[in-house]
Design a protein around this motif. Structure first.
Motif, short mmCIF file in Angstrom:
data_model
loop_
_atom_site.label_atom_id
_atom_site.label_comp_id
_atom_site.label_asym_id
_atom_site.label_seq_id
_atom_site.Cartn_x
_atom_site.Cartn_y
_atom_site.Cartn_z
N ALA A 78 0.26 -1.56 0.07
CA ALA A 78 0.02 -0.13 0.07
C ALA A 78 0.61 0.79 0.50
O ALA A 78 0.39 2.13 -0.71
N MET A 79 1.77 1.53 0.45
CA MET A 79 2.76 2.00 0.93
C MET A 79 3.56 2.74 -0.86
O MET A 79 3.95 3.48 -0.58
N VAL A 80 4.12 1.29 -1.57
CA VAL A 80 4.79 1.54 -2.82
C VAL A 80 3.89 2.21 -2.96
O VAL A 80 4.30 3.20 -4.26
N LEU A 81 2.60 1.55 -3.97
CA LEU A 81 2.10 2.14 -4.54
C LEU A 81 1.15 3.86 -4.16
O LEU A 81 1.02 4.41 -5.73
N THR A 82 1.05 3.95 -2.56
CA THR A 82 1.31 5.52 -2.86
C THR A 82 2.01 6.40 -3.39
O THR A 82 2.37 7.51 -3.16
N GLN A 83 2.75 6.09 -2.88
CA GLN A 83 4.65 5.98 -3.05
C GLN A 83 4.99 6.64 -4.41
O GLN A 83 5.26 7.27 -5.21
N LEU A 84 4.39 6.01 -5.90
CA LEU A 84 4.29 5.74 -6.57
C LEU A 84 3.15 6.75 -7.47
O LEU A 84 3.35 7.06 -8.60
N GLY A 85 1.89 7.06 -6.65
CA GLY A 85 0.78 7.75 -7.15
C GLY A 85 -0.19 6.98 -7.41
O GLY A 85 -0.61 7.45 -8.40
N ILE A 86 -0.09 5.52 -8.00
CA ILE A 86 -1.16 4.73 -7.83
C ILE A 86 -2.26 4.68 -7.60
O ILE A 86 -2.56 3.85 -6.44
N GLY A 87 -3.65 5.43 -8.14
CA GLY A 87 -5.10 5.09 -7.43
C GLY A 87 -4.31 5.48 -6.03
O GLY A 87 -4.79 4.28 -5.46
N HIS A 88 -4.02 6.35 -5.71
CA HIS A 88 -4.07 7.06 -3.74
C HIS A 88 -5.14 6.83 -3.93
O HIS A 88 -5.37 6.30 -2.30
N SER A 89 -6.50 6.97 -4.15
CA SER A 89 -7.73 7.11 -3.02
C SER A 89 -8.25 5.84 -3.09
O SER A 89 -8.90 5.00 -2.20
N LEU A 90 -8.09 5.14 -3.79
CA LEU A 90 -8.82 4.06 -4.31
C LEU A 90 -7.65 2.46 -3.39
O LEU A 90 -8.45 1.84 -2.87
N ILE A 91 -6.74 2.84 -3.15
CA ILE A 91 -5.78 1.87 -2.47
C ILE A 91 -6.24 2.01 -0.70
O ILE A 91 -6.16 1.41 -0.21
N LEU A 92 -6.42 3.18 -0.98
CA LEU A 92 -6.26 3.49 0.95
C LEU A 92 -7.70 3.05 0.72
O LEU A 92 -7.90 2.84 2.07
N ALA A 93 -9.11 3.48 0.20
CA ALA A 93 -9.72 2.75 0.57
C ALA A 93 -9.87 1.90 0.67
O ALA A 93 -9.99 0.20 1.83
N ALA A 94 -9.52 1.16 -0.05
CA ALA A 94 -9.39 -0.75 -0.30
C ALA A 94 -8.21 -1.55 0.88
O ALA A 94 -8.72 -2.33 1.28
N PHE A 95 -7.00 -0.74 1.07
CA PHE A 95 -6.24 -0.74 2.11
C PHE A 95 -7.12 -1.22 3.34
O PHE A 95 -7.33 -1.55 4.27
N SER A 96 -8.06 -0.41 3.30
CA SER A 96 -8.79 0.53 4.85
C SER A 96 -9.68 -0.52 4.87
O SER A 96 -10.03 -1.94 6.04
N ILE A 97 -10.29 -1.25 4.05
CA ILE A 97 -11.56 -1.98 4.25
C ILE A 97 -11.02 -3.56 4.26
O ILE A 97 -11.49 -4.53 5.30
N THR A 98 -10.11 -3.59 3.25
CA THR A 98 -9.39 -5.12 3.65
C THR A 98 -9.21 -5.36 5.31
O THR A 98 -9.04 -5.95 5.71
N PHE A 99 -7.91 -3.92 5.92
CA PHE A 99 -7.40 -3.86 7.14
C PHE A 99 -8.35 -4.41 8.13
O PHE A 99 -7.84 -5.65 8.74
N GLY A 100 -9.25 -3.31 8.57
CA GLY A 100 -10.54 -3.15 8.99
C GLY A 100 -11.38 -4.76 9.05
O GLY A 100 -11.32 -5.22 9.65
N GLY A 101 -11.64 -5.39 7.84
CA GLY A 101 -12.59 -6.26 7.78
C GLY A 101 -11.13 -7.12 8.80
O GLY A 101 -12.07 -8.52 9.12
N LEU A 102 -9.97 -7.58 8.70
CA LEU A 102 -9.01 -8.79 9.02
C LEU A 102 -8.97 -8.80 10.22
O LEU A 102 -9.73 -9.40 10.93
N ILE A 103 -8.44 -7.26 11.03
CA ILE A 103 -8.74 -7.41 12.49
C ILE A 103 -10.42 -7.54 12.84
O ILE A 103 -10.29 -8.13 14.14
N LEU A 104 -11.42 -7.11 12.65
CA LEU A 104 -12.99 -7.45 12.43
C LEU A 104 -12.50 -8.97 12.24
O LEU A 104 -13.46 -9.05 13.78
#
Lengths: 436, 235
Positions: free
Chosen positions: B172-198
């Motif tokens: 997620a950090m690498v893709l953000t750094q490269l500027g690829i789908g910034h908001s999409l990755i943030l949302a996807a990561f939040s959903i995935t990680f949040g879901g995983l923890i839940l």
């Protein structure tokens, strides 16, 4: 005597700064003949007995000598220094040692130590005070001992003050399952490498000359595992590998204050075995030369002691080993030779009394770990921690082998293991040099 | 009609041959530059490796712990080799870009400024990726050994959980750094990680209910001894 070697070119750490209280006390005392050090950390329950035994021993056996007792404390919160102060004030009851001759009072120095928290840092402060006072003969004893008697002081000090030895290692009678790290790794390995049969190289209670204390201080090891549990094997190995005259003293039973003996087994294993492997690198030029192991002079009258039975959970040790086999093979693959790993994997189905991790295989495991440590094949801390299930497997095997055995038969078993360590030295040399 | 056809064909052939005559030297220049880049990269790799070995770089890396860090990332080569390989690839990529420009194809003219402009983010992303993989392997192995020594039955699962969590973070950090789908990755990561923890929380809550009760009971009823501990000293 060999005082020159690669390790001797290491940076001299410089003189250790002592605390204010210790400096003031040293200015008053100025010099001493004998010094006994007691490292401590929250040992208020037991240290009073140790201090009284030491003071009685000094009064009884060294009445005319200027003696100093040093308590090097790691910041105890349970009033340990106060207990030492009180016990030191009253020194001893003359009736307990039956002496009629006048005795010099024992000076007591209570000082906190600096540096990495651990027994090694406490010892460093004791070495430094011995150096400043110019003590000829010194001893260190654990602060949680329940079985120490005034005779221990004589046995640890006399070989140095009268017989010209530089290092006195203890020899105890212990329960057959006590000291399994010593019996399965440290004693046989030290003996196979350095050729001296020092039975308790990490006993914890030692005697040493003033010049050996000064020599210890020249080493820059005080930020490593030596500052913790590694200090005992470091003191023993440094003494014998550098040609200082070593002997043993029979002290009888060793009984500690009871506490959870399994507490942080891995931590102990990491520090002790890490120190042994580090020393193998430092003293490669000493142990790489072949030669049979020799006896070390023994002082003291040997006698049998009664030892309380202990509970051993063999099933849990075997379970730890089996879990290692199930989960840690990817780590062991990087450490062990293929035939060693195959030998371990063959034990997968063994259970109950059928379980047997044989001595030969165990020695190969230790030698492979030593070589992998040297070649940095796995991060050191991970490598040493990955040894725990294997150690428990070997310990379970040892317990099963000696379940019905008496003390003499157990000693024979350990002697046979030492023989395997010595016989497999060529294997170690090949693995160490990466020739396998 | 046949004259016109002939003229057209000749004109086309003339134009093609002119273009080929113009392109061939560029192609040759490109191939030469690629070859030069390859040779220069290999030569430089050897030089860098020798110099670093002469300076005892590998031993220094061992002493500083980098050698063992490399092991944990799965690298089996010495550090001097690795620096040599990275140098040769850097040199080759530089020559490759110059070679592409030599072709004078439309769109390749602005390639070097574009790549140079993108270089800082790429380098930062590369460093994050390497550090992330190192950390994931290191902590994964540490967690595995600690869990095995604590005799936790799901040791391997716990270690893989630690490893993949860090790898996910890293990606997620690498893709953000490269500027690829910034908001999409943030949302996807939040959903995935949040879901995983839940999911883990629910799984632990449901699966560990009995265990938690037993632990509390054991703690409160200290007079009932559990499985007897070993009583011997290892040291």
């Amino acid at each position: 005597m060999t005082l020159e070697g690669p390790e001797d070119s290491a940076r001299d750490p410089g003189p250790l700064e002592l605390g204010e209280e210790a400096t003031r006390a040293l200015e008053q005392i100025r010099s001493a003949d004998i010094l006994v050090g007691i490292p401590s950390y929250n040992n208020a329950r037991t240290i009073g007995h140790v201090v009284r035994a030491v003071c009685a021993g000094l009064a009884k056996y060294f009445p005319g000598e200027r003696a100093v007792l040093v308590n090097s404390d790691g910041g105890s919160q349970d009033g340990t220094p106060e207990v030492v102060r009180q016990a030191g004030l009253h020194n001893y009851d003359p009736r307990t040692i039956l002496v009629a001759h006048p005795t010099s009072p024992v000076h007591t120095i209570i000082t906190p130590y600096h540096g990495v928290p651990g027994k090694g840092s406490a010892f460093r402060t004791i070495f430094r005070i011995a150096e400043v006072l110019g003590a000829r003969a010194c001893a260190v004893v654990d602060s949680d001992l329940r079985s120490i008697t005034p005779e221990w002081v004589e046995l640890l000090i006399r070989p140095i003050s009268e017989y010209g030895f530089d290092f006195v290692a203890p020899l105890y009678r212990r329960h057959k399952y006590d000291g399994t790290i010593t019996n399965s790794i440290v004693y046989p390995l030290t003996r196979a490498l350095y050729g001296k049969k020092v039975r308790q190289p990490i006993g914890g209670d030692f005697g040493f000359s003033g010049r050996l204390a000064a020599y210890y201080l020249t080493k820059d090891v005080w930020d490593s595992d030596v500052a913790r549990y590694g200090i005992d094997i470091w003191m023993t190995t440094t003494a014998i590998a550098n040609g200082f005259r070593a002997c043993q003293a029979y002290l009888g039973a060793k009984i500690h204050d009871p506490r959870d003996p399994a507490a942080d087994l891995t931590g102990m294993l990491v520090q002790v075995v890490g120190a042994v492997f580090d020393l193998m690198e430092t003293y490669e030029h000493v142990w790489a030369q072949d030669g049979p192991s020799g006896e070390v002079p023994l002082f003291g009258f040997q006698y049998e002691v009664g030892l309380e039975p202990v509970h051993v959970n063999v099933e849990r040790m075997m379970a730890a080993f089996r879990q290692g086999l199930a989960d840690l093979v990817p780590v062991w693959e990087q450490v062990l030779a293929p035939q060693t790993l195959a030998g371990l994997l063959a034990l997968k189905g063994a259970a109950g009394e059928e379980f047997n991790l044989p001595q030969d295989l165990w020695v190969r495991v230790i030698y492979d770990f030593a070589a992998a440590y040297r070649q940095r094949r796995v991060y050191h801390d991970h490598l040493l921690r990955a040894l725990t299930p294997l150690y428990l497997g070997r310990t379970a095997s040892f317990v099963l082998e000696t379940w019905e055995a008496d003390a003499a038969a157990v000693e024979e078993n350990i002697e046979a293991l030492c023989g395997r360590y010595e016989a497999l030295r060529p294997y170690l040399l090949r693995a160490w040099r990466g020739d396998t | 009609m046949s004259e016109l056809w002939k003229e057209t064909m000749l004109e086309a052939l003339r134009t093609a041959s002119q273009k080929l005559a113009h392109f061939l030297p560029n192609l040759l220049a490109m191939l030469s530059l690629l070859l030069l880049g390859l040779v220069a990269g290999l030569v430089l790799r050897g030089i860098v490796r020798r110099v670093l070995r002469g300076l005892r770089f590998d031993q220094l890396c061992e002493r500083w712990g980098f050698g063992q860090s490399l092991l944990l990332t799965g690298m089996r080569r010495p550090a001097s080799d690795l620096v040599g390989i990275l140098t040769s690839w850097g040199v080759f990529l530089f020559f490759a870009m110059v070679a592409l420009e030599a072709l004078e194809l439309p769109g390749t003219k602005s390639l070097i400024p574009l790549v140079i402009g993108f270089l800082p983010q790429t380098l930062a992303a590369f460093v994050i990726l390497v550090a992330g993989i190192f950390l994931a392997n290191f902590l994964g192995q540490a967690a595995l050994i600690a869990a095995v020594n604590a005799q936790i039955p799901t040791a391997r699962l716990a270690a893989q959980g630690v490893r993949w969590t860090i790898i996910l973070f890293t990606l997620a950090m690498v893709l953000t750094q490269l500027g690829i789908g910034h908001s999409l990755i943030l949302a996807a990561f939040s959903i995935t990680f949040g879901g995983l923890i839940l999911a883990l929380a629910i799984a632990f809550g449901l699966g560990g209910r009995d265990l938690a009760r037993e632990m509390i009971e054991r703690h409160l009823k200290k007079d009932q001894p559990e499985e007897k501990e070993d009583e011997f000293r290892h040291l």
